[in-house]
Design a protein around this motif. Structure first.
Motif, PDB file in Angstrom:
ATOM      1  N   ALA A   1      -0.306 -14.612  -0.636  1.00  0.00           N
ATOM      2  CA  ALA A   1      -1.433 -15.362  -0.075  1.00  0.00           C
ATOM      3  C   ALA A   1      -2.532 -15.533  -1.115  1.00  0.00           C
ATOM      4  CB  ALA A   1      -1.980 -14.654   1.160  1.00  0.00           C
ATOM      5  N   ALA A   2      -2.717 -14.537  -1.982  1.00  0.00           N
ATOM      6  CA  ALA A   2      -3.751 -14.619  -3.020  1.00  0.00           C
ATOM      7  C   ALA A   2      -3.402 -15.653  -4.084  1.00  0.00           C
ATOM      8  CB  ALA A   2      -3.944 -13.253  -3.672  1.00  0.00           C
ATOM      9  N   GLN A   3      -2.121 -15.974  -4.230  1.00  0.00           N
ATOM     10  CA  GLN A   3      -1.680 -16.937  -5.244  1.00  0.00           C
ATOM     11  C   GLN A   3      -1.711 -18.376  -4.750  1.00  0.00           C
ATOM     12  OE1 GLN A   3       2.130 -15.736  -6.727  1.00  0.00           O
ATOM     13  NE2 GLN A   3       1.456 -13.645  -7.099  1.00  0.00           N
ATOM     14  N   VAL A   4      -1.824 -18.541  -3.440  1.00  0.00           N
ATOM     15  CA  VAL A   4      -1.832 -19.873  -2.844  1.00  0.00           C
ATOM     16  C   VAL A   4      -3.236 -20.465  -2.938  1.00  0.00           C
ATOM     17  CG1 VAL A   4      -1.515 -21.177  -0.710  1.00  0.00           C
ATOM     18  CG2 VAL A   4       0.009 -19.290  -1.251  1.00  0.00           C
ATOM     19  N   GLU A   5      -3.323 -21.691  -3.414  1.00  0.00           N
ATOM     20  CA  GLU A   5      -4.619 -22.362  -3.484  1.00  0.00           C
ATOM     21  C   GLU A   5      -5.090 -22.695  -2.082  1.00  0.00           C
ATOM     22  OE1 GLU A   5      -4.863 -25.640  -6.212  1.00  0.00           O
ATOM     23  OE2 GLU A   5      -3.234 -24.803  -7.389  1.00  0.00           O
ATOM     24  N   PRO A   6      -6.386 -22.591  -1.827  1.00  0.00           N
ATOM     25  CA  PRO A   6      -6.907 -22.945  -0.501  1.00  0.00           C
ATOM     26  C   PRO A   6      -6.527 -24.371  -0.122  1.00  0.00           C
ATOM     27  CG  PRO A   6      -8.617 -21.935  -1.845  1.00  0.00           C
ATOM     28  CD  PRO A   6      -7.422 -22.166  -2.732  1.00  0.00           C
TER      29      PRO A   6
ATOM     30  N   CYS B   1       0.819  -1.225   0.000  1.00  0.00           N
ATOM     31  CA  CYS B   1       0.000   0.000   0.000  1.00  0.00           C
ATOM     32  C   CYS B   1       0.850   1.272   0.000  1.00  0.00           C
ATOM     33  CB  CYS B   1      -0.966   0.006   1.175  1.00  0.00           C
ATOM     34  SG  CYS B   1      -0.196   0.149   2.804  1.00  0.00           S
ATOM     35  N   GLU B   2       2.100   1.149   0.389  1.00  0.00           N
ATOM     36  CA  GLU B   2       3.048   2.265   0.430  1.00  0.00           C
ATOM     37  C   GLU B   2       2.571   3.437   1.289  1.00  0.00           C
ATOM     38  OE1 GLU B   2       3.970   3.188  -3.653  1.00  0.00           O
ATOM     39  OE2 GLU B   2       5.157   1.374  -3.870  1.00  0.00           O
TER      40      GLU B   2
ATOM     41  N   ARG C   1       7.582  -9.296   7.342  1.00  0.00           N
ATOM     42  CA  ARG C   1       8.245  -9.591   6.071  1.00  0.00           C
ATOM     43  C   ARG C   1       7.695 -10.923   5.570  1.00  0.00           C
ATOM     44  NH1 ARG C   1      12.859  -7.792   3.680  1.00  0.00           N
ATOM     45  NH2 ARG C   1      13.479  -6.715   5.571  1.00  0.00           N
ATOM     46  N   CYS C   2       7.280 -10.968   4.312  1.00  0.00           N
ATOM     47  CA  CYS C   2       6.718 -12.175   3.715  1.00  0.00           C
ATOM     48  C   CYS C   2       7.754 -13.297   3.702  1.00  0.00           C
ATOM     49  CB  CYS C   2       6.252 -11.862   2.288  1.00  0.00           C
ATOM     50  SG  CYS C   2       5.576 -13.284   1.404  1.00  0.00           S
ATOM     51  N   ASP C   3       7.355 -14.476   4.162  1.00  0.00           N
ATOM     52  CA  ASP C   3       8.247 -15.637   4.175  1.00  0.00           C
ATOM     53  C   ASP C   3       8.578 -16.117   2.772  1.00  0.00           C
ATOM     54  OD1 ASP C   3       8.141 -15.569   6.934  1.00  0.00           O
ATOM     55  OD2 ASP C   3       6.694 -17.203   7.103  1.00  0.00           O
TER      56      ASP C   3
ATOM     57  N   CYS D   1       2.366  -4.230   5.888  1.00  0.00           N
ATOM     58  CA  CYS D   1       1.680  -3.752   7.091  1.00  0.00           C
ATOM     59  C   CYS D   1       0.753  -4.861   7.583  1.00  0.00           C
ATOM     60  CB  CYS D   1       0.896  -2.481   6.782  1.00  0.00           C
ATOM     61  SG  CYS D   1      -0.479  -2.694   5.627  1.00  0.00           S
ATOM     62  N   GLU D   2       0.152  -4.626   8.734  1.00  0.00           N
ATOM     63  CA  GLU D   2      -0.738  -5.625   9.322  1.00  0.00           C
ATOM     64  C   GLU D   2      -1.904  -5.971   8.390  1.00  0.00           C
ATOM     65  OE1 GLU D   2      -3.688  -5.232  12.940  1.00  0.00           O
ATOM     66  OE2 GLU D   2      -1.613  -5.373  13.627  1.00  0.00           O
ATOM     67  N   GLN D   3      -2.405  -4.986   7.655  1.00  0.00           N
ATOM     68  CA  GLN D   3      -3.548  -5.200   6.778  1.00  0.00           C
ATOM     69  C   GLN D   3      -3.180  -6.044   5.551  1.00  0.00           C
ATOM     70  OE1 GLN D   3      -5.440  -1.592   5.525  1.00  0.00           O
ATOM     71  NE2 GLN D   3      -7.066  -2.646   4.435  1.00  0.00           N
ATOM     72  N   HIS D   4      -1.939  -5.988   5.126  1.00  0.00           N
ATOM     73  CA  HIS D   4      -1.523  -6.696   3.916  1.00  0.00           C
ATOM     74  C   HIS D   4      -0.619  -7.895   4.216  1.00  0.00           C
ATOM     75  CE1 HIS D   4      -2.714  -2.764   2.141  1.00  0.00           C
ATOM     76  NE2 HIS D   4      -3.329  -3.620   1.337  1.00  0.00           N
ATOM     77  N   TYR D   5      -0.783  -8.483   5.409  1.00  0.00           N
ATOM     78  CA  TYR D   5       0.008  -9.642   5.811  1.00  0.00           C
ATOM     79  C   TYR D   5      -0.903 -10.686   6.428  1.00  0.00           C
ATOM     80  CZ  TYR D   5       3.743 -12.392   7.929  1.00  0.00           C
ATOM     81  OH  TYR D   5       4.589 -13.413   8.282  1.00  0.00           O
ATOM     82  N   ASP D   6      -0.808 -11.911   5.964  1.00  0.00           N
ATOM     83  CA  ASP D   6      -1.585 -13.025   6.510  1.00  0.00           C
ATOM     84  C   ASP D   6      -0.692 -13.759   7.502  1.00  0.00           C
ATOM     85  OD1 ASP D   6      -2.793 -15.528   7.009  1.00  0.00           O
ATOM     86  OD2 ASP D   6      -3.785 -15.506   5.055  1.00  0.00           O
ATOM     87  N   SER D   7      -0.887 -13.499   8.786  1.00  0.00           N
ATOM     88  CA  SER D   7      -0.010 -14.073   9.808  1.00  0.00           C
ATOM     89  C   SER D   7      -0.144 -15.586   9.919  1.00  0.00           C
ATOM     90  CB  SER D   7      -0.259 -13.412  11.162  1.00  0.00           C
ATOM     91  OG  SER D   7      -1.596 -13.569  11.556  1.00  0.00           O
ATOM     92  N   GLU D   8      -1.308 -16.143   9.578  1.00  0.00           N
ATOM     93  CA  GLU D   8      -1.479 -17.604   9.612  1.00  0.00           C
ATOM     94  C   GLU D   8      -0.577 -18.280   8.583  1.00  0.00           C
ATOM     95  OE1 GLU D   8      -5.318 -19.406   9.259  1.00  0.00           O
ATOM     96  OE2 GLU D   8      -6.108 -18.226  10.915  1.00  0.00           O
ATOM     97  N   LYS D   9      -0.490 -17.681   7.410  1.00  0.00           N
ATOM     98  CA  LYS D   9       0.301 -18.258   6.328  1.00  0.00           C
ATOM     99  C   LYS D   9       1.723 -17.730   6.298  1.00  0.00           C
ATOM    100  CE  LYS D   9      -3.764 -18.841   3.427  1.00  0.00           C
ATOM    101  NZ  LYS D   9      -4.471 -18.348   2.244  1.00  0.00           N
ATOM    102  N   GLY D  10       1.959 -16.583   6.941  1.00  0.00           N
ATOM    103  CA  GLY D  10       3.283 -15.972   6.915  1.00  0.00           C
ATOM    104  C   GLY D  10       3.583 -15.334   5.565  1.00  0.00           C
TER     105      GLY D  10
END
Length: 61
Positions: free
Chosen positions: A42-47, A10-11, A18-20, A27-36
């Motif tokens: 996270a949007a590219q990962v299949e459920p 979002c800049e 930091r994405c694993d 930022c907190e809004q653009h990070y999925d802590s469950e997936k790291g």
């Protein structure tokens, strides 16, 4: 983990993680802590799949 700088997605918000996968600062809004993962990765990962898995699908006929 301590990171400094702005979220690279979002800049506008301070980055807190930091994405694993790709190393993007997020930022907190653009990070999925469950997936790291950042929102982009996270949007590219299949459920239900594990992004850290090196498993190869084996098809038997």
């Amino acid at each position: 983990m301590s990171v400094s700088g702005l979220c690279q997605i979002c800049e506008s918000r301070p980055a807190q993680e930091r994405c694993d996968n790709c190393g993007t600062l997020a930022c907190e809004q653009h990070y999925d802590s469950e997936k790291g993962l950042c929102a982009d990765c996270a949007a590219q990962v299949e459920p239900g799949s594990d992004p850290n898995s090196d498993d190869v699908d084996i098809h038997r006929f």
